[in-house]
Design a protein around this motif. Structure first.
Motif, PDB file in Angstrom:
ATOM      1  N   ALA A 113       0.826  -1.206   0.000  1.00  0.00           N
ATOM      2  CA  ALA A 113       0.000   0.000   0.000  1.00  0.00           C
ATOM      3  C   ALA A 113       0.861   1.256   0.000  1.00  0.00           C
ATOM      4  O   ALA A 113       0.489   2.273  -0.586  1.00  0.00           O
ATOM      5  CB  ALA A 113      -0.934   0.005   1.215  1.00  0.00           C
ATOM      6  N   LEU A 114       2.008   1.175   0.654  1.00  0.00           N
ATOM      7  CA  LEU A 114       2.978   2.274   0.643  1.00  0.00           C
ATOM      8  C   LEU A 114       4.309   1.697   0.181  1.00  0.00           C
ATOM      9  O   LEU A 114       5.016   1.052   0.954  1.00  0.00           O
ATOM     10  CB  LEU A 114       3.122   2.887   2.036  1.00  0.00           C
ATOM     11  N   PRO A 115       4.672   1.912  -1.084  1.00  0.00           N
ATOM     12  CA  PRO A 115       5.938   1.365  -1.580  1.00  0.00           C
ATOM     13  C   PRO A 115       7.117   1.849  -0.740  1.00  0.00           C
ATOM     14  O   PRO A 115       7.138   3.002  -0.293  1.00  0.00           O
ATOM     15  CB  PRO A 115       6.015   1.909  -3.012  1.00  0.00           C
ATOM     16  N   ILE A 116       8.093   0.994  -0.547  1.00  0.00           N
ATOM     17  CA  ILE A 116       9.247   1.341   0.256  1.00  0.00           C
ATOM     18  C   ILE A 116       9.962   2.558  -0.310  1.00  0.00           C
ATOM     19  O   ILE A 116      10.460   3.407   0.444  1.00  0.00           O
ATOM     20  CB  ILE A 116      10.212   0.132   0.369  1.00  0.00           C
ATOM     21  N   TRP A 117       9.998   2.697  -1.632  1.00  0.00           N
ATOM     22  CA  TRP A 117      10.703   3.847  -2.210  1.00  0.00           C
ATOM     23  C   TRP A 117       9.990   5.160  -1.887  1.00  0.00           C
ATOM     24  O   TRP A 117      10.626   6.184  -1.667  1.00  0.00           O
ATOM     25  CB  TRP A 117      10.875   3.690  -3.729  1.00  0.00           C
ATOM     26  N   MET A 118       8.662   5.119  -1.810  1.00  0.00           N
ATOM     27  CA  MET A 118       7.925   6.337  -1.469  1.00  0.00           C
ATOM     28  C   MET A 118       8.067   6.649   0.017  1.00  0.00           C
ATOM     29  O   MET A 118       8.210   7.813   0.415  1.00  0.00           O
ATOM     30  CB  MET A 118       6.449   6.189  -1.859  1.00  0.00           C
ATOM     31  N   ASP A 119       8.035   5.623   0.826  1.00  0.00           N
ATOM     32  CA  ASP A 119       8.210   5.771   2.265  1.00  0.00           C
ATOM     33  C   ASP A 119       9.567   6.405   2.568  1.00  0.00           C
ATOM     34  O   ASP A 119       9.672   7.387   3.318  1.00  0.00           O
ATOM     35  CB  ASP A 119       8.085   4.392   2.912  1.00  0.00           C
ATOM     36  N   GLU A 120      10.622   5.862   1.980  1.00  0.00           N
ATOM     37  CA  GLU A 120      11.970   6.361   2.247  1.00  0.00           C
ATOM     38  C   GLU A 120      12.211   7.712   1.577  1.00  0.00           C
ATOM     39  O   GLU A 120      12.826   8.611   2.164  1.00  0.00           O
ATOM     40  CB  GLU A 120      13.022   5.352   1.778  1.00  0.00           C
ATOM     41  N   GLY A 121      11.736   7.861   0.347  1.00  0.00           N
ATOM     42  CA  GLY A 121      11.957   9.124  -0.358  1.00  0.00           C
ATOM     43  C   GLY A 121      11.303  10.300   0.342  1.00  0.00           C
ATOM     44  O   GLY A 121      11.902  11.378   0.459  1.00  0.00           O
ATOM     45  N   ALA A 122      10.087  10.115   0.824  1.00  0.00           N
ATOM     46  CA  ALA A 122       9.394  11.191   1.547  1.00  0.00           C
ATOM     47  C   ALA A 122      10.139  11.521   2.837  1.00  0.00           C
ATOM     48  O   ALA A 122      10.293  12.695   3.203  1.00  0.00           O
ATOM     49  CB  ALA A 122       7.958  10.779   1.851  1.00  0.00           C
ATOM     50  N   ALA A 123      10.622  10.488   3.529  1.00  0.00           N
ATOM     51  CA  ALA A 123      11.356  10.707   4.782  1.00  0.00           C
ATOM     52  C   ALA A 123      12.629  11.502   4.534  1.00  0.00           C
ATOM     53  O   ALA A 123      12.996  12.371   5.335  1.00  0.00           O
ATOM     54  CB  ALA A 123      11.671   9.371   5.444  1.00  0.00           C
ATOM     55  N   VAL A 124      13.315  11.222   3.433  1.00  0.00           N
ATOM     56  CA  VAL A 124      14.542  11.957   3.108  1.00  0.00           C
ATOM     57  C   VAL A 124      14.219  13.414   2.800  1.00  0.00           C
ATOM     58  O   VAL A 124      14.883  14.339   3.287  1.00  0.00           O
ATOM     59  CB  VAL A 124      15.268  11.307   1.919  1.00  0.00           C
ATOM     60  N   LEU A 125      13.194  13.655   1.994  1.00  0.00           N
ATOM     61  CA  LEU A 125      12.847  15.020   1.613  1.00  0.00           C
ATOM     62  C   LEU A 125      12.433  15.859   2.817  1.00  0.00           C
ATOM     63  O   LEU A 125      12.777  17.040   2.910  1.00  0.00           O
ATOM     64  CB  LEU A 125      11.729  15.010   0.575  1.00  0.00           C
ATOM     65  N   ILE A 126      11.700  15.268   3.740  1.00  0.00           N
ATOM     66  CA  ILE A 126      11.213  16.022   4.898  1.00  0.00           C
ATOM     67  C   ILE A 126      12.319  16.261   5.919  1.00  0.00           C
ATOM     68  O   ILE A 126      12.392  17.326   6.539  1.00  0.00           O
ATOM     69  CB  ILE A 126      10.026  15.279   5.544  1.00  0.00           C
ATOM     70  N   SER A 127      13.199  15.281   6.079  1.00  0.00           N
ATOM     71  CA  SER A 127      14.219  15.365   7.128  1.00  0.00           C
ATOM     72  C   SER A 127      15.559  15.919   6.668  1.00  0.00           C
ATOM     73  O   SER A 127      16.345  16.414   7.476  1.00  0.00           O
ATOM     74  CB  SER A 127      14.457  13.974   7.719  1.00  0.00           C
ATOM     75  N   GLY A 128      15.835  15.785   5.361  1.00  0.00           N
ATOM     76  CA  GLY A 128      17.160  16.152   4.865  1.00  0.00           C
ATOM     77  C   GLY A 128      18.224  15.127   5.192  1.00  0.00           C
ATOM     78  O   GLY A 128      19.419  15.388   5.049  1.00  0.00           O
ATOM     79  N   GLU A 129      17.798  13.934   5.620  1.00  0.00           N
ATOM     80  CA  GLU A 129      18.707  12.844   5.980  1.00  0.00           C
ATOM     81  C   GLU A 129      18.393  11.598   5.161  1.00  0.00           C
ATOM     82  O   GLU A 129      17.220  11.217   5.075  1.00  0.00           O
ATOM     83  CB  GLU A 129      18.566  12.500   7.466  1.00  0.00           C
ATOM     84  N   PRO A 130      19.395  10.941   4.581  1.00  0.00           N
ATOM     85  CA  PRO A 130      20.797  11.331   4.499  1.00  0.00           C
ATOM     86  C   PRO A 130      20.991  12.577   3.620  1.00  0.00           C
ATOM     87  O   PRO A 130      20.254  12.766   2.633  1.00  0.00           O
ATOM     88  CB  PRO A 130      21.477  10.111   3.870  1.00  0.00           C
ATOM     89  N   VAL A 131      21.951  13.384   3.971  1.00  0.00           N
ATOM     90  CA  VAL A 131      22.172  14.661   3.287  1.00  0.00           C
ATOM     91  C   VAL A 131      22.435  14.450   1.806  1.00  0.00           C
ATOM     92  O   VAL A 131      21.920  15.185   0.959  1.00  0.00           O
ATOM     93  CB  VAL A 131      23.359  15.404   3.943  1.00  0.00           C
ATOM     94  N   GLN A 132      23.240  13.436   1.474  1.00  0.00           N
ATOM     95  CA  GLN A 132      23.585  13.212   0.062  1.00  0.00           C
ATOM     96  C   GLN A 132      22.353  12.865  -0.762  1.00  0.00           C
ATOM     97  O   GLN A 132      22.242  13.275  -1.923  1.00  0.00           O
ATOM     98  CB  GLN A 132      24.620  12.096  -0.067  1.00  0.00           C
ATOM     99  N   ALA A 133      21.443  12.117  -0.186  1.00  0.00           N
ATOM    100  CA  ALA A 133      20.237  11.728  -0.914  1.00  0.00           C
ATOM    101  C   ALA A 133      19.266  12.898  -1.052  1.00  0.00           C
ATOM    102  O   ALA A 133      18.499  12.964  -2.018  1.00  0.00           O
ATOM    103  CB  ALA A 133      19.550  10.565  -0.200  1.00  0.00           C
ATOM    104  N   ALA A 134      19.296  13.813  -0.093  1.00  0.00           N
ATOM    105  CA  ALA A 134      18.381  14.956  -0.129  1.00  0.00           C
ATOM    106  C   ALA A 134      18.816  16.009  -1.136  1.00  0.00           C
ATOM    107  O   ALA A 134      18.013  16.867  -1.522  1.00  0.00           O
ATOM    108  CB  ALA A 134      18.286  15.581   1.269  1.00  0.00           C
ATOM    109  N   ASP A 135      20.046  15.951  -1.590  1.00  0.00           N
ATOM    110  CA  ASP A 135      20.578  16.933  -2.540  1.00  0.00           C
ATOM    111  C   ASP A 135      19.954  16.700  -3.918  1.00  0.00           C
ATOM    112  O   ASP A 135      20.109  15.625  -4.499  1.00  0.00           O
ATOM    113  CB  ASP A 135      22.096  16.782  -2.620  1.00  0.00           C
ATOM    114  N   PRO A 136      19.245  17.702  -4.488  1.00  0.00           N
ATOM    115  CA  PRO A 136      18.627  17.523  -5.817  1.00  0.00           C
ATOM    116  C   PRO A 136      19.631  17.125  -6.888  1.00  0.00           C
ATOM    117  O   PRO A 136      19.275  16.450  -7.864  1.00  0.00           O
ATOM    118  CB  PRO A 136      18.017  18.902  -6.097  1.00  0.00           C
TER     119      PRO A 136
END
Length: 234
Positions: free
Chosen positions: A148-171
């Protein structure tokens, strides 16, 4: 426990039975932990729902409280609601080893979050895990097992909101070649490796995929309403 969120001019509250929360806490751990809930040995409950290493100094406990409050504000602003889990925070490596905490942060369903001594040094780790908790609370029972919630969406949203990991949050990370998206939590754990050496590439791919979803006219604020109304994302 309740998740409060507002959309369509109405206020909704989701209540979950304690036994279901217990079961899902086991099944939905990221990564799964063979049916064992995390320990909290050598910890004290310094405030309701917050367990901290007995070795923690008062100023460290005060900082952890501030980081959790900051996480609540940032996640509520981004998603339109929050879920408050039980926090179990280590501040020493001895505490990490005693309780078997590995990754910097770990979310168990929407009930429990563990933070290692390394993770406790970063405010973003608290926001990252609280994003998971809040999204998981909006999923129908067993929804994580049915995608129901794909792991990539779960993790991607968490990165965008938190800025962690920093490298992944960088556009700029999205300009490079991406690895295939993980299909589920088990695959995410397997591809991350024993020491997490492969996790960053998965975080980057997941975050870039969520950026693509947002570019289609969606917003992070759409996530809770869609999960509650449709029972799945995207």
């Amino acid at each position: 426990m309740q998740l409060h969120t507002k959309f369509g001019g109405r206020k909704f509250a989701m209540r979950r039975n304690g036994l279901v929360a217990f079961a899902l806490g086991i099944m939905l751990s990221l990564p799964a932990v063979a049916g064992v809930l995390p320990k909290r040995e050598g910890m004290a409950e310094v405030s309701p729902g917050l367990w901290v290493d007995l070795a923690a100094k008062p100023e460290t406990i005060a900082r952890i409280r501030r980081d959790i409050s900051g996480a609540e504000r940032s996640v509520a602003k981004a998603l339109g609601g929050i879920m408050r889990p039980e926090w179990r925070v280590c501040t020493t490596r001895a505490c990490d080893r005693r309780n078997g905490y590995g990754p910097r942060g770990m979310t168990y369903g929407y009930s429990i979050v563990t933070i290692t001594s390394q993770g406790a040094r970063s405010a973003g780790v608290f926001s990252h895990e609280l994003t998971h908790v809040t999204l998981h609370a909006a999923i129908p029972p067993l929804g994580m097992l049915t995608g129901a919630l794909p792991i990539w969406m779960d993790e991607g949203a968490a990165v965008l909101i938190s800025g962690e990991p920093v490298q992944a949050a960088d556009p700029a990370a999205c300009k490079g070649r991406q690895v295939p998206l993980p299909r589920n939590h088990r695959e995410f754990s397997r591809r991350s490796g024993v020491k997490g050496e492969g996790a960053l590439a998965l975080y980057v791919a997941s975050t870039c995929a969520v950026r693509g979803w947002l570019a289609q006219g969606n917003t992070l604020r759409d996530m809770l309403p869609q999960l509650q109304q449709k029972g799945r994302l995207p």
